[in-house]
Enzyme design. Structure first.
Site, PDB file in Angstrom:
ATOM      1  N   ARG A  60       1.038  -1.323  -0.350  1.00 53.22           N
ATOM      2  CA  ARG A  60       0.286  -0.201   0.464  1.00 53.22           C
ATOM      3  C   ARG A  60       0.756   1.234  -0.140  1.00 53.22           C
ATOM      4  O   ARG A  60       0.143   2.554  -0.321  1.00 53.22           O
ATOM      5  CB  ARG A  60      -1.138  -0.273   1.698  1.00 53.22           C
ATOM      6  CG  ARG A  60      -1.774   0.978   1.309  1.00 53.22           C
ATOM      7  CD  ARG A  60      -3.012   1.063   2.352  1.00 53.22           C
ATOM      8  NE  ARG A  60      -2.995   0.226   3.388  1.00 53.22           N
ATOM      9  CZ  ARG A  60      -2.268   0.680   4.163  1.00 53.22           C
ATOM     10  NH1 ARG A  60      -1.773   1.521   4.935  1.00 53.22           N
ATOM     11  NH2 ARG A  60      -2.173   0.033   5.436  1.00 53.22           N
ATOM     12  N   TYR A 113     -12.787  18.222 -15.976  1.00 54.06           N
ATOM     13  CA  TYR A 113     -13.542  17.023 -15.852  1.00 54.06           C
ATOM     14  C   TYR A 113     -14.563  16.931 -14.685  1.00 54.06           C
ATOM     15  O   TYR A 113     -14.894  17.263 -14.110  1.00 54.06           O
ATOM     16  CB  TYR A 113     -12.528  16.185 -15.552  1.00 54.06           C
ATOM     17  CG  TYR A 113     -12.622  14.647 -15.797  1.00 54.06           C
ATOM     18  CD1 TYR A 113     -12.695  14.011 -16.683  1.00 54.06           C
ATOM     19  CD2 TYR A 113     -12.705  13.903 -14.456  1.00 54.06           C
ATOM     20  CE1 TYR A 113     -13.299  12.733 -17.372  1.00 54.06           C
ATOM     21  CE2 TYR A 113     -13.177  12.560 -14.995  1.00 54.06           C
ATOM     22  CZ  TYR A 113     -13.822  11.857 -16.142  1.00 54.06           C
ATOM     23  OH  TYR A 113     -13.498  10.278 -15.501  1.00 54.06           O
ATOM     24  N   ASP A 185      -3.854  19.779 -14.247  1.00 53.53           N
ATOM     25  CA  ASP A 185      -4.126  18.436 -14.141  1.00 53.53           C
ATOM     26  C   ASP A 185      -3.868  18.482 -16.339  1.00 53.53           C
ATOM     27  O   ASP A 185      -4.514  19.076 -17.417  1.00 53.53           O
ATOM     28  CB  ASP A 185      -5.917  18.377 -14.965  1.00 53.53           C
ATOM     29  CG  ASP A 185      -6.024  16.872 -14.976  1.00 53.53           C
ATOM     30  OD1 ASP A 185      -5.427  16.712 -15.855  1.00 53.53           O
ATOM     31  OD2 ASP A 185      -7.384  16.831 -14.940  1.00 53.53           O
ATOM     32  N   LYS A 210      -5.200   7.684 -19.413  1.00 53.13           N
ATOM     33  CA  LYS A 210      -5.922   7.950 -20.881  1.00 53.13           C
ATOM     34  C   LYS A 210      -3.978   8.137 -21.865  1.00 53.13           C
ATOM     35  O   LYS A 210      -3.425   6.604 -22.035  1.00 53.13           O
ATOM     36  CB  LYS A 210      -6.202  10.008 -20.327  1.00 53.13           C
ATOM     37  CG  LYS A 210      -8.057   9.618 -19.618  1.00 53.13           C
ATOM     38  CD  LYS A 210      -8.390   8.458 -20.138  1.00 53.13           C
ATOM     39  CE  LYS A 210      -9.324   9.454 -18.936  1.00 53.13           C
ATOM     40  NZ  LYS A 210      -9.939  10.002 -18.493  1.00 53.13           N
TER      41      LYS A 210
END
Ligand SMILES: *Cc1c(COP(=O)(O)O)cnc(C)c1O
Length: 397
Positions: A60, A113, A185, A210
């Site tokens: 983690r 977004y 972003d 993406k």
């Protein structure tokens, strides 16, 4: 700083980040699935645990495959440090939650977004964080809001799906005067076309799902910036557990080796499609920063080295025309993804802004009939011919 710093990005996408992780003479970074890492010497174990010595304790927190991916993106963005998350939205929310406190004020744009916009409209206000969203591309209004005082300015440029452009340098200057941080972003531009840190931003965020991965087969997110800020985000992420899976990290690493080739081909195709559509009689409007008719074409020219693979357009016949047009396309996938080797296409109402209501989309300036087009790496002639035949099937309405 890494060994490939200062080299061309075509070299960096292939080599950056990998060297330290090539065990046993392997030429590819292995996928380390192990959740835990063992130590015979408890003092060494302790030093790794408190970060005094390199190594891994538990999946983690850190993982070698994941770290190789982080280092590759870090070098491409020219950053001091990078950390990753399970998805782009996890990267965005972890970055926001790390720096924002009750009573803080955030200034951003209306066209972020859809998921990011939901955090702004639904979740931040629950934490008594004030959110001011200005008209995307209205720099004067944004400067005025920043001047009133804020903790964070959050940008996305180009935006999804209307590919609007914000002048990063200009907004950074206003933010610095107000003592605010600037997050960008950079998903649509990719590090091939735009490096926000070099323009003065404090943090760059990617949905690696993406363009970075580019094959629509792995989810991921990454943030890059100065060490202190990135370590704070890492610390929040290691506790809340939105860690990047090692198999996903491997797929993203492999995908990134062709990032420059893909983006170059995608933007060649996007420009050709944008030019074709803008001359088509059934098309009402085309949004692409590479067209001189784009309102912020000049800013895009100055801060980007290419205009990217994303465009959007509206048909004269509105949503009804889109209903007729989309099923006729033979090549493009009608799917919510973008940035992959395959061309994907879809209305904003089922892709980027599926989380929003029709009223919210209208308020964001997104027509219900808007089509988002993510150019893939297919042959340009085939893509244009496909659009031509699909548009022929649309009845003049
Ligand atoms: C897809 C996308 C995101 C969210 O990324 P996920 O990996 O789907 O969580 C954030 N910003 C932009 C610009 C995107 O296109």
């Amino acid at each position: 700083m890494g060994a490939y710093e200062g080299m061309n990005k075509a070299t960096q996408v292939v080599w950056s980040g990998e060297k330290n992780y090539l065990a046993h003479g392997a030429t590819q970074v292995p996928v380390v699935h192990s959740v835990a890492y063992g130590y015979d010497d408890i003092d060494e174990w302790y030093e790794v645990a408190i970060g005094k010595r390199d190594g891994h304790i538990y999946g983690r927190n850190t993982n070698p495959t994941v770290q190789a991916f982080e280092e590759k993106v870090k070098e491409l963005e020219g950053a001091e440090a990078a950390t990753s998350c399970s998805t782009g939205m996890a990267a965005i929310s972890n970055a926001l939650m790390t720096v924002l406190r009750p009573g803080d004020r955030l200034v951003s744009i209306k066209d972020t977004y859809g998921g990011t916009n939901k955090i702004f409209s639904e979740f931040l206000p629950q934490l008594q964080i004030e959110v001011e969203l200005v008209e995307t591309g209205n720099h004067e209004q944004m400067e005025a809001e920043i001047e009133k005082g804020c903790r964070l300015v959050y940008l996305e440029t180009p935006t999804n799906p209307t590919v609007k452009i914000t002048d990063i340098r200009r907004i950074v200057q206003a933010a610095k005067q107000s003592g605010a941080l600037v997050f960008v972003d950079n998903t649509f531009a990719t590090p091939i076309n735009q490096n926000p840190l070099a323009l003065g931003a404090d943090l760059v965020i990617h949905s690696a799902t993406k363009f970075l991965g580019g094959h629509a087969d792995a989810l991921g997110g990454v943030v890059c910036g100065d060490r202190q800020l990135v370590e704070a985000i890492y610390h929040y992420r290691e506790i809340n557990g939105a860690s990047l899976d090692p198999m996903a990290a491997y797929l993203l690493l492999r995908g990134m080796k062709t990032l420059k080739l893909r983006v170059e081909k995608q933007q060649e195709n996007a420009l050709a499609v944008a030019r074709y559509l803008s001359e088509h009689e059934k098309v009402a409007s085309v949004y692409y920063p590479g067209l001189p008719t784009h309102p912020n074409h000049q800013i895009a020219r100055e801060q980007m080295s290419g205009f990217g693979g994303m465009l959007s357009f509206a048909l004269k016949g509105g949503l009804e025309a889109v209903r007729q047009f989309l099923p006729q396309l033979e090549i493009a996938h009608r799917a919510a993804n973008l940035g992959a080797v395959e061309t994907t296409v879809g209305p904003a109402r089922t892709t980027s802004h599926v989380e929003n209501t029709p009223e919210e989309r209208a308020a964001l300036g997104i027509p219900e009939g808007l089509v988002r087009y993510s150019a893939g790496i297919e042959d340009q002639g085939d893509l244009l011919a496909d659009l031509k035949q699909a548009l022929e099937a649309v009845n003049e309405g």
